[in-house]
Design an enzyme around this catalytic site. Structure first.
Site, PDB file in Angstrom:
ATOM      1  N   GLU A 166      -7.957 -55.170   5.299  1.00 37.39           N
ATOM      2  CA  GLU A 166      -7.768 -53.891   4.604  1.00 37.39           C
ATOM      3  C   GLU A 166      -9.069 -53.190   4.238  1.00 37.39           C
ATOM      4  O   GLU A 166      -9.276 -52.803   3.078  1.00 37.39           O
ATOM      5  CB  GLU A 166      -6.889 -54.089   3.367  1.00 37.39           C
ATOM      6  CG  GLU A 166      -5.487 -54.525   3.736  1.00 37.39           C
ATOM      7  CD  GLU A 166      -4.465 -54.366   2.610  1.00 37.39           C
ATOM      8  OE1 GLU A 166      -4.866 -54.042   1.485  1.00 37.39           O
ATOM      9  OE2 GLU A 166      -3.269 -54.555   2.885  1.00 37.39           O
ATOM     10  N   GLU A 373       0.812 -58.954   6.962  1.00 39.21           N
ATOM     11  CA  GLU A 373       1.341 -58.908   5.591  1.00 39.21           C
ATOM     12  C   GLU A 373       2.528 -57.969   5.538  1.00 39.21           C
ATOM     13  O   GLU A 373       2.551 -56.945   6.236  1.00 39.21           O
ATOM     14  CB  GLU A 373       0.300 -58.418   4.578  1.00 39.21           C
ATOM     15  CG  GLU A 373      -0.745 -59.427   4.225  1.00 39.21           C
ATOM     16  CD  GLU A 373      -1.709 -58.945   3.158  1.00 39.21           C
ATOM     17  OE1 GLU A 373      -1.277 -58.240   2.225  1.00 39.21           O
ATOM     18  OE2 GLU A 373      -2.898 -59.288   3.271  1.00 39.21           O
TER      19      GLU A 373
HETATM   20  C1  BG6 Z   1      -2.593 -56.399   0.336  1.00 41.96           C
HETATM   21  C2  BG6 Z   1      -3.698 -57.395   0.195  1.00 41.96           C
HETATM   22  O1  BG6 Z   1      -3.118 -55.179  -0.032  1.00 41.96           O
HETATM   23  O2  BG6 Z   1      -1.478 -56.491  -0.466  1.00 41.96           O
HETATM   24  C3  BG6 Z   1      -3.328 -58.645  -0.561  1.00 41.96           C
HETATM   25  O3  BG6 Z   1      -4.290 -57.706   1.428  1.00 41.96           O
HETATM   26  C4  BG6 Z   1      -2.417 -58.295  -1.717  1.00 41.96           C
HETATM   27  O4  BG6 Z   1      -4.529 -59.262  -0.947  1.00 41.96           O
HETATM   28  C5  BG6 Z   1      -1.145 -57.680  -1.155  1.00 41.96           C
HETATM   29  O5  BG6 Z   1      -2.134 -59.347  -2.570  1.00 41.96           O
HETATM   30  C6  BG6 Z   1      -0.106 -57.328  -2.198  1.00 41.96           C
HETATM   31  O6  BG6 Z   1      -0.629 -56.471  -3.162  1.00 41.96           O
HETATM   32  P1  BG6 Z   1      -0.585 -56.830  -4.708  1.00 41.96           P
HETATM   33  O7  BG6 Z   1      -1.436 -55.792  -5.362  1.00 41.96           O
HETATM   34  O8  BG6 Z   1       0.835 -56.772  -5.102  1.00 41.96           O
HETATM   35  O9  BG6 Z   1      -1.158 -58.206  -4.843  1.00 41.96           O
END
Ligand code: BG6
Length: 477
Positions: A166, A373
């Protein structure tokens, strides 16, 4: 579903899940590791910091065994730069290097393919202090020193590396830390060159190993059918998505975006021949991307854009975070899409948007895609039934099922999708919302400020995902 018959998931499809080092490992000063920039960032009140994570550093064997039990074909995790190079550059740390050999070996022992992110939000703090991190060109060389160690140590065991997690979120959100907008784009340029040189180095040192960028990518819908909103969606797509993928795949900056920068005098000024040659010569083997819900853009002039940001800042918290990230006065503002559902934490739920995003990526870049993700971060309730720990997370099952169905539809559309690696394998610490916002299929028993014993429990989603992995996506019931 629009097709009468969907294509099955391809043979060898990579089912698994993801994590990142600073959010799950804990042991933040153990065995030579030093602080990273995420360790020192302000922690919102009422939430834990990252120091203890879910102690994956000591529990990785148990965690990987549970992943194997689910039938994982891959595990995407990151290597902590400050464990390998505690000073950010210079002397490597043998204990750090050894740790990731053990994690990789454990995956391979269970027939799980390690997919390794080289850099996930954990720039060594010492490099930030020494020369302002990515604002300095020196960061390119130090990143390459780190990558070289990883390729030399692990390149013979690992088939898939990811460069930077990211980059777009880091740049667009953390832009405020730079003195001016020009500084943001210069730092971003350094990161793009570092990534390009890392891909070239990987191909030189580890023939046959695949490497990819890993931005957060999402389709951008126009807020209305007005021509201005359509243009805003295109501009926002250039800024949020294509700036990071056109440069990685084609080696060129999106023209209209560059022209806007020139118009405002904020284009990166220190761009060498060598930089552009690296961008041109580097070629990713696939594209990894994170997806959490499509964006929606509306045209805003300078004044309205500044007003949107000021209002969001006054509200604070997640609203300010997301709005700051998504508003560019004079270009576009991210607006809430009334048709998009949301999780209890306000994150979008848009499985069709995943299919749109997959189609757009495939049709533009023609490279295999890996979803690294996607997931549902919400509070879970641990209950004991007849003395047995249970977590009834049917909402997570629904979320994952809908997104996997969207993947299958996209595959039927012709998209070359390699795998699905949702966030996250086990619970870990969210970037801004502590351990209470859980994403895992493996529950970790700790609270914000009470570490308990960090026991691992199987959620209902664990058993459901086990069926999915073992049936190669045929059984989603
Ligand atoms: C992504 C990241 O942006 O989203 C992760 O690569 C992150 O590191 C995930 O944990 C979920 O976002 P959040 O803010 O709910 O942890």
């Amino acid at each position: 579903m629009d097709y009468k018959t969907l294509k099955p998931f391809p043979e060898g499809f990579l089912w698994g899940a993801s994590s990142s080092a600073y959010q799950c490992e804990g042991a933040y000063l153990e065995d030579g590791r030093t602080l990273c920039v995420s360790d020192t960032a302000p922690v919102p009140e009422g939430t834990t910091n990252f120091n203890d994570g879910v102690d994956h550093y000591h529990h990785f064997k148990e965690d990987i065994a549970l992943m194997a039990e689910m039938g994982f074909k891959e595990y995407r995790f990151s290597i902590a730069w400050p464990r390998i190079l505690p000073q950010g550059c210079g002397e490597p740390n043998p204990l750090g290097i050894q740790h990731y050999h053990e994690v990789i070996d454990e995956c391979l022992k269970h027939g799980i393919e390690p997919v390794i992110t080289l850099y996930h939000f954990d720039l060594p703090q010492c490099l930030q202090d020494k020369y302002d991190g990515w604002a300095s060109r020196q960061c390119i060389d130090d990143f390459l020193t780190y990558c070289k160690i990883c390729f030399a140590e692990y390149g013979s065991k690992v088939k898939y590396f990811l460069t930077i997690n990211e980059q777009n979120m880091m740049v667009l959100f953390q832009g405020d830390q730079y003195k001016d907008k020009g500084g943001v784009w210069q730092a971003n340029h350094h990161m793009l060159v570092a990534q390009a040189k890392a891909m070239i180095l990987c191909h030189e040192m580890c023939p046959g190993v695949w490497i990819a960028p890993a931005p957060n990518i999402t389709a951008i819908y126009p807020a209305s059918s007005s021509p201005e909103d359509n243009l805003a969606a295109m501009d926002w797509d250039q800024m949020r998505n294509r700036l990071f993928l056109d440069t990685a795949v084609f080696g060129t900056y999106p023209e209209a975006l560059w022209q806007r920068w020139v118009d405002q005098g904020i284009e990166p000024k220190d761009v060498t021949e060598d930089d552009m040659a690296a961008l041109r010569d580097a070629h990713p083997d696939f594209i990894a991307f994170n997806y959490y819900g499509a964006g929606c853009a509306k045209y805003v002039d300078e004044e309205e854009g500044q007003r949107v940001i000021a209002e969001a800042k006054a509200q604070g918290g997640r609203v300010a975070f997301m709005t700051g990230l998504m508003t560019y006065p004079g270009i576009a503002a991210n607006v809430s899409n009334p048709l998009q559902k949301k999780t209890s934490y306000g994150m979008g739920v848009d499985p069709v948007g995943l299919r749109v995003t997959l189609r757009q990526l495939w049709e533009r870049y023609r490279l295999p895609l890996l979803i690294t993700e996607n997931g549902c971060g919400v509070r879970d309730e641990l209950v004991f039934e007849n003395g047995e720990p249970r977590i009834h997370d049917d909402y997570r099952i629904d979320y994952l099922r809908q997104h996997i169905e969207a993947c299958q539809a996209a595959i039927t559309d012709g998209v070359d999708l390699m795998g699905y690696s949702p966030w996250s394998a086990m619970d870990l610490i969210s970037t801004h919302e502590g351990i209470s916002k859980r994403y895992g299929m493996i529950y970790v028993d700790r609270d914000e400020f009470d570490l308990k014993e960090m026991k691992r429990y199987r959620k209902d989603s664990f058993f459901w995902y086990q069926k999915v992995c073992k049936s190669n996506g045929a059984d989603l019931a």
